[in-house]
Write a protein that holds these residues in place. Structure first.
Motif, PDB file in Angstrom:
ATOM      1  N   UNK A 185      60.047  51.959  71.760  1.00  0.00           N
ATOM      2  CA  UNK A 185      59.924  53.336  71.389  1.00  0.00           C
ATOM      3  C   UNK A 185      58.832  53.977  71.143  1.00  0.00           C
ATOM      4  N   UNK A 186      57.667  52.747  70.741  1.00  0.00           N
ATOM      5  CA  UNK A 186      56.510  53.321  69.996  1.00  0.00           C
ATOM      6  C   UNK A 186      55.588  54.156  70.981  1.00  0.00           C
ATOM      7  N   UNK A 187      55.496  53.850  72.120  1.00  0.00           N
ATOM      8  CA  UNK A 187      54.689  54.560  73.192  1.00  0.00           C
ATOM      9  C   UNK A 187      55.542  55.747  73.710  1.00  0.00           C
ATOM     10  N   UNK A 188      56.847  56.038  73.323  1.00  0.00           N
ATOM     11  CA  UNK A 188      57.440  57.129  74.073  1.00  0.00           C
ATOM     12  C   UNK A 188      56.823  58.500  74.343  1.00  0.00           C
ATOM     13  N   UNK A 189      56.341  59.025  73.152  1.00  0.00           N
ATOM     14  CA  UNK A 189      55.751  60.249  73.094  1.00  0.00           C
ATOM     15  C   UNK A 189      54.403  60.276  73.312  1.00  0.00           C
ATOM     16  N   UNK A 190      53.778  59.356  73.790  1.00  0.00           N
ATOM     17  CA  UNK A 190      52.386  59.445  73.987  1.00  0.00           C
ATOM     18  C   UNK A 190      52.109  59.928  75.365  1.00  0.00           C
ATOM     19  N   UNK A 191      50.993  60.674  75.846  1.00  0.00           N
ATOM     20  CA  UNK A 191      50.717  61.231  77.087  1.00  0.00           C
ATOM     21  C   UNK A 191      49.926  60.321  77.366  1.00  0.00           C
ATOM     22  N   UNK A 192      49.304  60.537  78.680  1.00  0.00           N
ATOM     23  CA  UNK A 192      48.543  59.524  79.512  1.00  0.00           C
ATOM     24  C   UNK A 192      47.134  59.148  78.635  1.00  0.00           C
ATOM     25  N   UNK A 193      46.434  60.475  78.155  1.00  0.00           N
ATOM     26  CA  UNK A 193      45.309  60.118  77.350  1.00  0.00           C
ATOM     27  C   UNK A 193      45.578  59.372  75.987  1.00  0.00           C
ATOM     28  N   UNK A 194      46.646  59.583  75.475  1.00  0.00           N
ATOM     29  CA  UNK A 194      46.779  58.853  74.264  1.00  0.00           C
ATOM     30  C   UNK A 194      46.915  57.408  74.492  1.00  0.00           C
ATOM     31  N   UNK A 195      47.879  57.023  75.582  1.00  0.00           N
ATOM     32  CA  UNK A 195      47.772  55.685  76.181  1.00  0.00           C
ATOM     33  C   UNK A 195      46.559  55.083  76.416  1.00  0.00           C
ATOM     34  N   UNK A 196      45.833  55.692  77.208  1.00  0.00           N
ATOM     35  CA  UNK A 196      44.399  55.343  77.417  1.00  0.00           C
ATOM     36  C   UNK A 196      43.652  54.826  76.177  1.00  0.00           C
ATOM     37  N   UNK A 197      43.714  55.707  75.211  1.00  0.00           N
ATOM     38  CA  UNK A 197      42.998  55.706  73.851  1.00  0.00           C
ATOM     39  C   UNK A 197      43.343  54.185  73.215  1.00  0.00           C
ATOM     40  N   UNK A 198      44.922  54.098  73.346  1.00  0.00           N
ATOM     41  CA  UNK A 198      45.387  52.716  72.756  1.00  0.00           C
ATOM     42  C   UNK A 198      44.775  51.602  73.561  1.00  0.00           C
ATOM     43  N   UNK A 199      44.855  51.727  74.709  1.00  0.00           N
ATOM     44  CA  UNK A 199      44.075  50.632  75.526  1.00  0.00           C
ATOM     45  C   UNK A 199      42.694  50.486  75.007  1.00  0.00           C
ATOM     46  N   UNK A 200      41.823  51.559  74.836  1.00  0.00           N
ATOM     47  CA  UNK A 200      40.681  51.443  74.657  1.00  0.00           C
ATOM     48  C   UNK A 200      40.506  50.436  73.340  1.00  0.00           C
TER      49      UNK A 200
ATOM     50  N   UNK B 141      47.847  51.737  86.921  1.00  0.00           N
ATOM     51  CA  UNK B 141      49.373  52.086  86.532  1.00  0.00           C
ATOM     52  C   UNK B 141      49.460  53.804  86.385  1.00  0.00           C
ATOM     53  N   UNK B 142      50.721  54.213  86.781  1.00  0.00           N
ATOM     54  CA  UNK B 142      51.022  55.565  86.280  1.00  0.00           C
ATOM     55  C   UNK B 142      51.275  55.551  84.817  1.00  0.00           C
ATOM     56  N   UNK B 143      51.940  56.707  84.257  1.00  0.00           N
ATOM     57  CA  UNK B 143      52.150  56.705  82.864  1.00  0.00           C
ATOM     58  C   UNK B 143      53.163  55.973  82.353  1.00  0.00           C
ATOM     59  N   UNK B 144      54.437  55.823  83.188  1.00  0.00           N
ATOM     60  CA  UNK B 144      55.517  54.919  82.679  1.00  0.00           C
ATOM     61  C   UNK B 144      55.140  53.292  82.715  1.00  0.00           C
ATOM     62  N   UNK B 145      54.280  53.173  83.849  1.00  0.00           N
ATOM     63  CA  UNK B 145      53.773  51.675  83.880  1.00  0.00           C
ATOM     64  C   UNK B 145      52.843  51.308  82.766  1.00  0.00           C
ATOM     65  N   UNK B 146      52.088  52.409  82.420  1.00  0.00           N
ATOM     66  CA  UNK B 146      50.962  51.994  80.921  1.00  0.00           C
ATOM     67  C   UNK B 146      51.868  52.059  79.959  1.00  0.00           C
ATOM     68  N   UNK B 147      52.983  52.491  79.686  1.00  0.00           N
ATOM     69  CA  UNK B 147      53.757  52.259  78.545  1.00  0.00           C
ATOM     70  C   UNK B 147      54.167  51.043  78.314  1.00  0.00           C
ATOM     71  N   UNK B 148      54.845  50.520  79.519  1.00  0.00           N
ATOM     72  CA  UNK B 148      55.517  49.158  79.684  1.00  0.00           C
ATOM     73  C   UNK B 148      54.238  47.965  79.535  1.00  0.00           C
ATOM     74  N   UNK B 149      53.127  48.309  79.999  1.00  0.00           N
ATOM     75  CA  UNK B 149      51.944  47.432  80.012  1.00  0.00           C
ATOM     76  C   UNK B 149      51.335  47.212  78.423  1.00  0.00           C
TER      77      UNK B 149
END
Length: 461
Positions: free
Chosen positions: A304-319, A336-344
């Protein structure tokens, strides 16, 4: 090297939703918020405060005549290398005239202070509801260090729900201010104003024909790293080597999401700058869809950690992970799309977990805490600390075993030499502040795959 356990703002947000059960349906499990701040103590110790907050709706109240009482026991145990160095227990109570006065969002607060020598500690906290005979434990890892007495330094930033002038002796009063902590770091519609407290150390002395001022600058940064609000720079006279910085800002209009509050201090006489930051979260229920509200009401899990993150926030965490991600991982993530990035992201850290037998991901916590430390030590108004050369080296190699600093005004450009005794049999990193404004660049290292320039000393002039 051990740092403070990383609690991401998204974890805190989910905890907020799960903690606030109605009084008539007492929570099946006692829970609480936990935070801390470190301040300068004396020559040998650092002063540490622990902040604990329990939702009053989690207590079981007993009848005492025509009133009601909750009884709580707090226990703090501090360990250094598995040896118990401090243990303290005490009891508090919450007395009310009517159970109807207890509402969601009300918190019972406690502050515990202690002096600790430099070192790495694991702190066990325990809260026990003595009426319901329920208890909850939480631990955090903390590094205590003595600030450099020759450099401008900041304490940790303490976030609060209110700060007011007060001279009455109390565990909530420091340096003439009554500070009610906000251990959750959550603000929003019900708590729109963020209050903050910090201490400034080692300001230069007042001397004739030298600038007598210091400047404070504050700003808010969103999850993408963008500065969304910047306060007006304010200056004051350096009337002492140590001063207090207190302020507030309105966060009630910010969209739901994670933010970072950044505070910078500039000693205008010696052109020295220091920065510190503190994460917080804004929660507004109107910003979330029904499905998100339903999912966040569930107990927190790693998924659930990445549940509320939008794509920009997910990208920041990968940065954040770019210093350890392979090129193949970077290419795969970008497709990947947004859901794929959360899982990745979840799997990215899962496969790097140094001890899968524990519920925590120790490698990830260590990595994020090094990012936090880099931001605290090396951030400037124009650049986050983790993006600097010193930040990258700190994140990848940890804190150096020895540091040699040559400051401004020594006849050369300021520079630092970081020494690691256990990396590749012993390596060095040399950073030079070529601009004179605190932007130290890595110019030479003896480590493999790092920049190498044996003529680096020629750049000091």
């Amino acid at each position: 090297m051990s740092f403070k356990k990383h609690f991401s703002p998204w974890v805190l947000f989910i905890l907020l939703l799960t903690l606030g059960n109605p009084l008539e349906n007492f929570s099946a499990q006692l829970d609480y918020y936990l935070d801390y701040a470190r301040f300068m103590g004396n020559a040998d110790f650092q002063f540490v405060e622990l902040y604990l907050e329990i939702p009053r709706t989690h207590f079981q109240y007993e009848s005492i005549g025509d009133r009601y009482r909750a009884r709580v026991q707090f226990t703090i145990e501090v360990f250094a290398h598995d040896s118990l160095v401090l243990s303290q227990s005490w009891q508090s109570q919450d007395v009310v005239d009517s159970l109807g006065t207890i509402q969601q969002g009300q918190l019972f607060q406690e502050v515990y202070s202690m002096y600790l020598r430099p070192g790495s500690y694991r702190i066990l906290t325990q809260v026990t509801d003595l009426v319901a005979q329920r208890k909850m434990e939480k631990t955090l890892d903390m590094t205590v260090f003595l600030p450099d007495s020759k450099r401008l330094t900041l304490s940790d930033i303490q976030l609060a729900s209110s700060i007011a002038r007060d001279t009455v002796q109390s565990r909530f009063v420091k340096n003439g201010y009554r500070i009610l902590p906000n251990a959750s770091g959550i603000y929003g519609t019900s708590l729109p104003v963020v209050y903050y407290y910090a201490e400034i150390y080692n300001l230069s002395p007042l001397l004739p024909q030298r600038d007598s001022t210091y400047t404070v600058q504050v700003q808010l940064v969103d999850a993408t790293g963008k500065v969304i609000k910047q306060g007006s720079a304010k200056s004051g006279i350096r009337v002492a080597s140590a001063l207090v910085e207190v302020g507030s800002f309105y966060a009630g209009s910010l969209p739901t999401g994670p933010y970072r509050f950044q505070l910078f201090v500039i000693d205008n006489a010696v052109k020295d700058t220091v920065g510190m930051e503190k994460p917080f979260y804004v929660y507004r229920i109107q910003d979330l869809g029904k499905s998100a509200q339903k999912e966040t009401a569930q107990d927190y899990s790693e998924d659930a950690e990445y549940l509320l993150m939008d794509e920009k926030t997910l990208d920041l965490h990968f940065q954040y992970a770019r210093y350890i991600a392979t090129r193949a991982e970077e290419k795969a993530y970008q497709k990947l799309n947004v859901e794929g990035k959360r899982t990745y992201l979840k799997n990215f850290w899962k496969k790097r977990d140094s001890d899968p037998s524990t519920p925590q991901n120790e490698f990830k916590e260590e990595y994020y805490n090094r990012i936090r430390l880099a931001n605290q030590r090396f951030s400037t108004p124009s650049r986050e600390g983790w993006k600097t050369d010193r930040g990258r080296v700190l994140i990848l190699y940890g804190q150096p075993d020895d540091t040699q600093r040559t400051p401004f005004g020594s006849g050369t450009k300021p520079y630092e030499i970081w020494i690691y005794h256990k990396v590749e049999g012993g390596v060095e990193f040399i950073f030079i502040d070529e601009s004179g404004y605190g932007d130290y660049k890595l110019v030479h290292s003896t480590a493999i795959n790092e920049i190498h320039d044996e003529q680096w000393e020629s750049r000091l002039q």
